[in-house]
Write a protein that holds these residues in place. Structure first.
Motif, PDB file in Angstrom:
ATOM      1  N   PRO A 143       0.067  -1.482  -2.447  1.00  0.00           N
ATOM      2  CA  PRO A 143       0.795  -0.410  -1.593  1.00  0.00           C
ATOM      3  C   PRO A 143      -0.371   0.713  -1.255  1.00  0.00           C
ATOM      4  O   PRO A 143      -0.303   1.187  -0.135  1.00  0.00           O
ATOM      5  N   LEU A 144      -1.316   1.108  -2.018  1.00  0.00           N
ATOM      6  CA  LEU A 144      -2.204   1.908  -1.769  1.00  0.00           C
ATOM      7  C   LEU A 144      -3.039   1.556  -0.704  1.00  0.00           C
ATOM      8  O   LEU A 144      -3.520   2.162   0.190  1.00  0.00           O
ATOM      9  N   ARG A 146      -2.052  -0.279   1.950  1.00  0.00           N
ATOM     10  CA  ARG A 146      -1.341  -0.013   2.969  1.00  0.00           C
ATOM     11  C   ARG A 146      -1.378   1.259   3.361  1.00  0.00           C
ATOM     12  O   ARG A 146      -1.332   1.665   4.476  1.00  0.00           O
ATOM     13  N   LYS A 147      -1.298   2.097   2.395  1.00  0.00           N
ATOM     14  CA  LYS A 147      -1.218   3.759   2.647  1.00  0.00           C
ATOM     15  C   LYS A 147      -2.668   3.930   3.219  1.00  0.00           C
ATOM     16  O   LYS A 147      -2.585   4.729   4.301  1.00  0.00           O
ATOM     17  N   LYS A 150      -2.884   2.830   7.012  1.00  0.00           N
ATOM     18  CA  LYS A 150      -2.088   3.659   7.782  1.00  0.00           C
ATOM     19  C   LYS A 150      -3.131   5.097   8.117  1.00  0.00           C
ATOM     20  O   LYS A 150      -3.080   5.581   9.053  1.00  0.00           O
ATOM     21  N   GLU A 151      -3.425   5.597   7.042  1.00  0.00           N
ATOM     22  CA  GLU A 151      -4.178   7.186   7.063  1.00  0.00           C
ATOM     23  C   GLU A 151      -5.161   6.895   8.018  1.00  0.00           C
ATOM     24  O   GLU A 151      -5.536   7.772   8.917  1.00  0.00           O
TER      25      GLU A 151
ATOM     26  N   ASP B 283       2.788   4.177  -3.770  1.00  0.00           N
ATOM     27  CA  ASP B 283       1.854   4.337  -2.836  1.00  0.00           C
ATOM     28  C   ASP B 283       0.473   4.468  -3.130  1.00  0.00           C
ATOM     29  O   ASP B 283      -0.633   4.231  -2.528  1.00  0.00           O
ATOM     30  N   TYR B 284       0.193   4.600  -4.436  1.00  0.00           N
ATOM     31  CA  TYR B 284      -0.926   4.979  -4.875  1.00  0.00           C
ATOM     32  C   TYR B 284      -1.549   3.704  -5.964  1.00  0.00           C
ATOM     33  O   TYR B 284      -2.452   3.803  -6.314  1.00  0.00           O
TER      34      TYR B 284
END
Lengths: 436, 327
Positions: A143-144, A146-147, A150-151, B283-284
């Protein structure tokens, strides 16, 4: 039609076979029943026969390589046939098979590092994993990751994951960012500099992420395009504005008495430029590479740069040469106000044939501006300075202002630009001419 | 500050609170004349007399219920279970009466009571004497659950628990009673319930561990430090209410988490913590949250098997490396 040659199951317990030797060459014609290679199974080395006639178009595996049952070994067909579809189909299949194998072998939480070798920092983008049927394979990423992707606007399909089962994890994103950074920042690899810990890389410094707004993106694109494609040169003139200051003061006394808007010094310059452009049509022009011509515009529209909190815009005073100072002042004020309220319509920002930019209010004495494409020039306006000047052999207080003209050398030459600037200067030094 | 054993810190907390508030009393098996099965209440009978340090028959349901009744009537009992394994005999009192009367009476009654005693496995005590009960009691809304890892926290948290108006399950450990540590002697030294402690700061992985597991976490953090990795160790101290904010903040920094919990794995404290982390910090996360727990069986008796059954530093170390993606 091209025919795939697969690794056959040659014994009950066989799971894969090693291609020991090729017996035919690519381009060679073979018939059904011909032995094209030798394959070593878990039991013995056996002959690999083909079941079709055709030309051996491609050996997919090299000697010594191991291929699972059903894996592609070679492609048969007719000379010149397109075999990319078959190759793609099998490469998709192999990946699927490999994934299935690992998930069966590894219990849910005990994801041991998988066979996929780590290729951190290899610099090469990885081809998109696309299965043969066109369905995109799911990209595994934390998840990190992916985030972060995106950033930073990274495409996960271009990143090689080094986690279990090829999962893209934080370090892969960091490696991708490190590759992306301009080489200027990673040159000078002195021996001392080489083993710098990764924590010192700019990507890990504390920062605040500010999203790139559409306006910022436009500024970036247009100004970069201008500065990279239009060879700029700069001309500076120091204008005696003593008369212009007094002239403006007179005008504003009248304006106040009559209840009309005050005229700014910038308005005088807008008018001076507009009149000067009429005399120098070669400045009121654009170099249009695509169209293969230089256009000299028959109308004079002056863009005036207005700074906003989040960037800048250039509302346009149309036909400024035909407008009186009062009208220019009024329009400029109204457009700037609209700009600050972000109510400017696109057509009010389009079509400038010349642009001015003024940083005088910040005390900037002179600066060079980037041309607002497709203009040929932009005028950078500095502050009015009180300076000692020599007049009739005497040192007396005077008022001076520096104007710097940035010119696109593709369309304006030095002397051309200088003549234009001289005219602007004359208008400002004899400001009554602005009224004619 | 003074150096005290864990048992002495608990005793100091009880003595201070009993001197401060005469409504506080201690009740349980062997707490008086025998000075406590683990000598936690040593000397307290002599100090406070038999009205406030009360020996009971072997009847957990009876004295737990007596305590709840006393709490309903305005006293502030401390009920000692010789081990929390025996609290199961009083299960109905704890989970139906203590946990629910305040709710069912519309807040008319408060239940200021502490149930305390050793919890979890302590070597070769076999299956029925080795249960970790934090997952069980923290399941019930209405109960607070505290599980300190060191003498100082034990004292500060027990004092807060005694002063709390709700029932608190206070979980100690036989294996830690002899552990020494610096303890704050201030009689007003209170550690708020529901507040985790960041025991060690780190960047690469967050380890969440309470009670005995905390010491495993610290050992693992040392091993990782020797290899150049820094682990952040968080001792939640209170299981319920759980300080998820502190854990989530930490994970926003480290992006990885390992939970060490002596409970059996299914529906345990670590299950809930892992769930909350994925919900609040999805998300982290750079890796799945891993946990190291007891095996999913009753606790074995044999020495080699109980060692294998319990969460180990080796397993926690491997889990940390796995979430950090290092071999």
């Amino acid at each position: 039609m091209a025919i795939p040659v697969e690794m056959p199951k040659m014994s009950d317990t066989m799971e894969e076979g090693v291609l020991v030797a090729w017996l035919v060459e690519e381009g060679q014609r073979v018939s059904a029943g011909d032995v094209i290679a030798q394959v070593e199974t878990d039991k013995a080395t056996m002959d690999l026969e083909v079941y079709d006639d055709g030309v051996l178009l491609k050996k997919v595996v090299q000697e010594g390589e191991s291929v699972p049952i059903g894996g592609l070994i070679a492609v048969l067909g007719e000379e010149g046939e397109d075999i990319s579809e078959i190759l793609a189909r099998y490469s998709g299949k192999q990946e699927a098979a490999a994934e299935q194998g690992t998930s069966e072998a590894a219990p849910a939480e005990a994801t041991a590092p998988q066979a996929k070798p780590a290729q951190v920092g290899d610099g090469a983008p990885v081809p998109a994993m696309t299965a043969g049927d066109g369905a995109e394979a799911r990209i595994k990423a934390s998840p990190l990751a992916r985030k972060l992707a995106k950033e930073y606007g990274l495409d996960l399909r271009t990143i090689q994951g080094t986690g279990p089962e090829g999962r893209i994890v934080r370090r892969d994103i960091e490696a991708a960012l490190a590759r992306q950074r301009p080489p200027a920042e990673v040159v000078t690899p002195t021996p001392e500099a080489a083993p710098v810990p990764t924590s010192a890389t700019p990507a890990e410094l504390p920062y605040e992420a500010v999203p790139i707004t559409p306006m910022r993106r436009t500024i970036a694109r247009r100004l970069a395009q201008s500065k990279f494609t239009a060879p700029h040169f700069y001309l500076t003139v120091d204008v005696d504005v003593e008369k212009a200051v007094a002239f403006r003061q007179q005008l504003n006394e009248l304006a106040e008495a009559q209840g009309r808007p005050r005229i700014s010094f910038n308005d005088l310059i807008t008018k001076a430029c507009a009149l000067a452009l009429r005399q120098h049509p070669e400045i009121n022009a654009s170099y249009l590479e695509q169209e293969g011509e230089i256009r000299r515009w028959k109308e004079i529209h002056i863009g005036v740069a207005v700074a906003l909190e989040e960037g800048l815009v250039t509302p346009v005073i149309r036909n400024a040469d035909q407008k009186g100072l009062g009208q220019i002042a009024e329009e400029t004020r109204a457009l700037a106000e609209k700009a600050r309220q972000r109510k400017l319509q696109p057509q009010e920002m389009e079509g400038a044939t010349f642009t001015t930019s003024n940083l005088g209010m910040y005390g900037i004495e002179e600066f060079t501006a980037i041309i607002n494409p497709p203009n040929a020039c932009i005028l950078a306006i500095g502050a009015i300075r009180e300076v000692p000047v020599v007049k009739n052999g005497m040192i007396v207080p005077g008022k001076r202002m520096r104007l710097t003209l940035s010119c696109d050398h593709r369309v304006v030459d030095g002397a051309t630009g200088a003549r234009f600037l001289k005219t602007v200067q004359q208008y400002l030094e004899e400001p009554l001419n602005l009224l004619l | 500050m003074a150096i005290m054993q864990f048992r002495e810190a608990i005793r100091a907390a009880m003595i201070e609170e009993m001197e401060r508030d005469e409504r506080v009393f201690l009740i349980g098996e062997e707490v008086g004349q025998y000075d406590g099965a683990y000598k936690v209440s040593e000397g307290m009978l002599k100090r406070f007399g038999p009205k406030r340090v009360i020996d009971t028959p072997i009847s957990e349901a009876g004295f737990a219920g007596l305590g709840i009744g006393a709490a309903l009537n305005g006293l502030r009992p401390i009920v000692e279970f010789m081990t929390f394994n025996f609290s199961f005999v009083a299960f109905d009192q704890l989970v139906n009466n203590a946990a629910k009367i305040r709710y069912m009476s519309g807040g008319q009654f408060k239940i200021p009571i502490v149930f305390r005693g050793p919890n979890g496995a302590a070597g070769q005590l076999a299956a029925t004497h080795s249960t970790s009960t934090e997952s069980i009691y923290s399941y019930f809304p209405g109960l607070k659950v505290v599980a300190p890892s060191n003498p100082d926290d034990a004292k500060g948290l027990l004092k807060s628990a005694i002063r709390d108006d709700d029932p608190v399950i206070f979980l100690e450990s036989e294996l830690m009673y002899g552990m020494r540590g610096e303890v704050n002697e201030d009689p007003e030294y209170l550690i708020p319930l529901g507040k985790a402690r960041i025991a060690r700061e780190g960047e690469d992985v967050t380890i969440v561990a309470h009670s005995k597991s905390y010491w495993i976490a610290m050992e693992v953090a040392d091993r990782l430090a020797a290899e150049g990795y820094s682990a952040e160790v968080i001792d939640p101290r209170t299981i319920r209410p759980f300080d998820f904010d502190t854990v989530v903040q930490s994970i926003k920094k480290t992006n990885r988490c390992v939970i060490i919990d002596e409970s059996n794995p299914f529906a345990s404290v670590s299950s809930e913590v892992a769930f909350q982390i994925q919900q609040r910090a999805f998300d982290y996360l750079d890796a799945p949250v891993l946990r190291v727990t007891a095996k999913d069986t009753p606790a074995p008796y044999a020495k080699n098997l109980i060692e294998y059954y319990m969460p180990s530093a080796d397993a926690a170390y491997e889990a940390c490396k796995q979430v950090m993606y290092v071999d």
